[in-house]
Scaffold this motif. Structure first.
Motif, mmCIF file in Angstrom:
data_model
loop_
_atom_site.group_PDB
_atom_site.id
_atom_site.type_symbol
_atom_site.label_atom_id
_atom_site.label_comp_id
_atom_site.label_asym_id
_atom_site.label_seq_id
_atom_site.Cartn_x
_atom_site.Cartn_y
_atom_site.Cartn_z
ATOM 1 N N VAL A 103 0.832 -1.199 0.000
ATOM 2 C CA VAL A 103 0.000 0.000 0.000
ATOM 3 C C VAL A 103 0.868 1.251 0.000
ATOM 4 N N ILE A 104 1.987 1.192 0.694
ATOM 5 C CA ILE A 104 2.874 2.350 0.801
ATOM 6 C C ILE A 104 3.406 2.758 -0.572
ATOM 7 N N ALA A 105 3.438 1.783 -1.517
ATOM 8 C CA ALA A 105 3.922 2.088 -2.867
ATOM 9 C C ALA A 105 2.843 2.748 -3.715
ATOM 10 N N LEU A 106 1.581 2.437 -3.430
ATOM 11 C CA LEU A 106 0.480 3.000 -4.211
ATOM 12 C C LEU A 106 0.009 4.347 -3.675
ATOM 13 N N ALA A 107 0.254 4.614 -2.407
ATOM 14 C CA ALA A 107 -0.219 5.867 -1.811
ATOM 15 C C ALA A 107 0.265 7.104 -2.561
ATOM 16 N N LYS A 121 -6.569 9.998 0.542
ATOM 17 C CA LYS A 121 -6.526 9.223 1.788
ATOM 18 C C LYS A 121 -7.631 8.171 1.823
ATOM 19 N N VAL A 122 -8.789 8.515 1.286
ATOM 20 C CA VAL A 122 -9.898 7.558 1.232
ATOM 21 C C VAL A 122 -9.516 6.371 0.349
ATOM 22 N N ALA A 123 -8.844 6.653 -0.761
ATOM 23 C CA ALA A 123 -8.443 5.578 -1.674
ATOM 24 C C ALA A 123 -7.496 4.598 -0.984
ATOM 25 N N VAL A 124 -6.554 5.105 -0.206
ATOM 26 C CA VAL A 124 -5.643 4.233 0.541
ATOM 27 C C VAL A 124 -6.416 3.407 1.566
ATOM 28 N N THR A 125 -7.354 4.055 2.255
ATOM 29 C CA THR A 125 -8.155 3.367 3.266
ATOM 30 C C THR A 125 -9.006 2.272 2.646
ATOM 31 N N VAL A 126 -9.620 2.560 1.501
ATOM 32 C CA VAL A 126 -10.430 1.554 0.810
ATOM 33 C C VAL A 126 -9.558 0.387 0.369
ATOM 34 N N LEU A 127 -8.394 0.682 -0.150
ATOM 35 C CA LEU A 127 -7.503 -0.369 -0.640
ATOM 36 C C LEU A 127 -7.102 -1.331 0.474
ATOM 37 N N VAL A 181 -11.493 -6.405 11.720
ATOM 38 C CA VAL A 181 -10.148 -6.294 11.143
ATOM 39 C C VAL A 181 -10.034 -5.023 10.308
ATOM 40 N N ALA A 182 -11.066 -4.756 9.503
ATOM 41 C CA ALA A 182 -11.044 -3.597 8.608
ATOM 42 C C ALA A 182 -11.002 -2.283 9.388
ATOM 43 N N VAL A 183 -11.694 -2.221 10.525
ATOM 44 C CA VAL A 183 -11.724 -0.993 11.320
ATOM 45 C C VAL A 183 -10.325 -0.624 11.796
ATOM 46 N N THR A 184 -9.588 -1.616 12.296
ATOM 47 C CA THR A 184 -8.235 -1.331 12.765
ATOM 48 C C THR A 184 -7.316 -0.966 11.598
ATOM 49 N N LEU A 185 -7.510 -1.648 10.459
ATOM 50 C CA LEU A 185 -6.686 -1.338 9.294
ATOM 51 C C LEU A 185 -7.021 0.029 8.710
ATOM 52 N N SER A 186 -8.260 0.470 8.869
ATOM 53 C CA SER A 186 -8.656 1.769 8.318
ATOM 54 C C SER A 186 -7.883 2.911 8.976
ATOM 55 N N VAL A 187 -7.590 2.766 10.253
ATOM 56 C CA VAL A 187 -6.792 3.782 10.948
ATOM 57 C C VAL A 187 -5.389 3.835 10.350
ATOM 58 N N ILE A 188 -4.835 2.660 10.077
ATOM 59 C CA ILE A 188 -3.505 2.598 9.461
ATOM 60 C C ILE A 188 -3.536 3.213 8.068
ATOM 61 N N GLY A 189 -4.574 2.875 7.297
ATOM 62 C CA GLY A 189 -4.689 3.407 5.938
ATOM 63 C C GLY A 189 -4.801 4.914 5.923
ATOM 64 N N ALA A 190 -5.631 5.465 6.805
ATOM 65 C CA ALA A 190 -5.782 6.922 6.866
ATOM 66 C C ALA A 190 -4.467 7.587 7.266
ATOM 67 N N ALA A 191 -3.762 6.991 8.224
ATOM 68 C CA ALA A 191 -2.494 7.568 8.681
ATOM 69 C C ALA A 191 -1.438 7.531 7.584
ATOM 70 N N ILE A 192 -1.390 6.407 6.833
ATOM 71 C CA ILE A 192 -0.426 6.299 5.737
ATOM 72 C C ILE A 192 -0.712 7.349 4.673
#
Length: 250
Positions: A103-107, A121-127, A181-192
């Motif tokens: 994900v860090i490569a696509l952000a 940021k939404v796109a990263v979170t969705v991914l 699982v997705a809820v916890t990952l969404s925080v990571i996605g938004a932060a990235i």
């Protein structure tokens, strides 16, 4: 009583870790590199207005929008794959392959496409949240009881009746497991997403403070991000208990 005991052990373990961290930070005595928990909390209090008013709302909005899109698209794709075998054969390998791309490569690409707006940021979170929701719903739909299916067919139930009265209820436990699982990952996605390109948000603020070598201020929004993730997780737990009351009585 058992739950209280387990939580007590968790609280004790976290308290010991924080105590060791506090002692280590004080012995190391280089707060600009290794701040203590108390220093982080003090800095969080000092920055509370800026963090809570200017940076927390964009991050929370990104998480909510990203999760909503993932739930709608993921559930739709899961139902489509379950209903039509060719759709499963076409999309399931692509779904798996999408998780091999960092994900860090696509952000940065999303930032290039959408700019510094919320949608990058939404796109990263969705991914990052789309996969667990889709797979959990798909597996949940496939877990429906075959004997009950045959019984409903013999009683004249239509495919629509079977889907709504058997398949969907069977998929709900898996859906909520994937959503946790997705809820916890969404925080990571938004932060990235905010870390790599943003004008506001907790991830953006943490990166900005890093350039100023203010390590306590770098950790402060991270603590807040963790709290946001826990709150969203608990909300999912509450919803799960509400919609799956029948499972609690088994």
């Amino acid at each position: 009583m058992k739950k209280i005991t387990s939580y007590s052990w968790s609280i004790l373990f976290v308290t010991i870790l924080l105590g060791l961290w506090e002692i280590s930070a004080r012995l190391y005595d280089k707060s600009f590199l290794f701040p203590s928990p108390s220093a982080i909390l003090i800095r969080l209090w000092e920055l509370k207005t800026e963090l809570f008013i200017h940076h927390l709302p964009p991050t929370a909005l990104t998480i909510l929008i990203g999760l909503s899109i993932s739930i709608m698209l993921g559930s739709t794709l899961a139902i489509a794959m379950y209903s039509k075998k060719p759709i499963e054969q076409a999309f399931y390998p692509i779904l798996i392959a999408s998780q091999t791309i960092p994900v860090i490569a696509l952000a940065p690409i999303f930032v290039l496409w959408f700019g510094y707006s919320i949608w990058s940021k939404v796109a990263v979170t969705v991914l990052i949240t789309f996969f667990p929701i889709t797979v959990s719903v798909f597996d949940g739909l496939r877990s429906s009881d075959r004997n009950l299916r045959e019984l409903m067919l013999t009683m004249g139930a239509s495919a629509k009746d079977i889907f709504y009265k058997l398949d969907l209820p069977s998929a709900l436990p898996s859906f909520f497991s994937g959503l946790k699982v997705a809820v916890t990952l969404s925080v990571i996605g938004a932060a990235i997403g905010e870390w790599l390109g943003a004008q506001a948000g907790l991830g953006y603020f943490s990166r900005r403070m890093m350039t100023q070598f203010d390590s306590a201020a770098v950790f402060a929004p991270i603590v807040l991000l963790s709290a946001v993730g826990i709150i969203f997780f608990l909300l999912v737990v509450v919803l799960e208990k509400h919609f799956l009351q029948w499972r609690n009585h088994q």
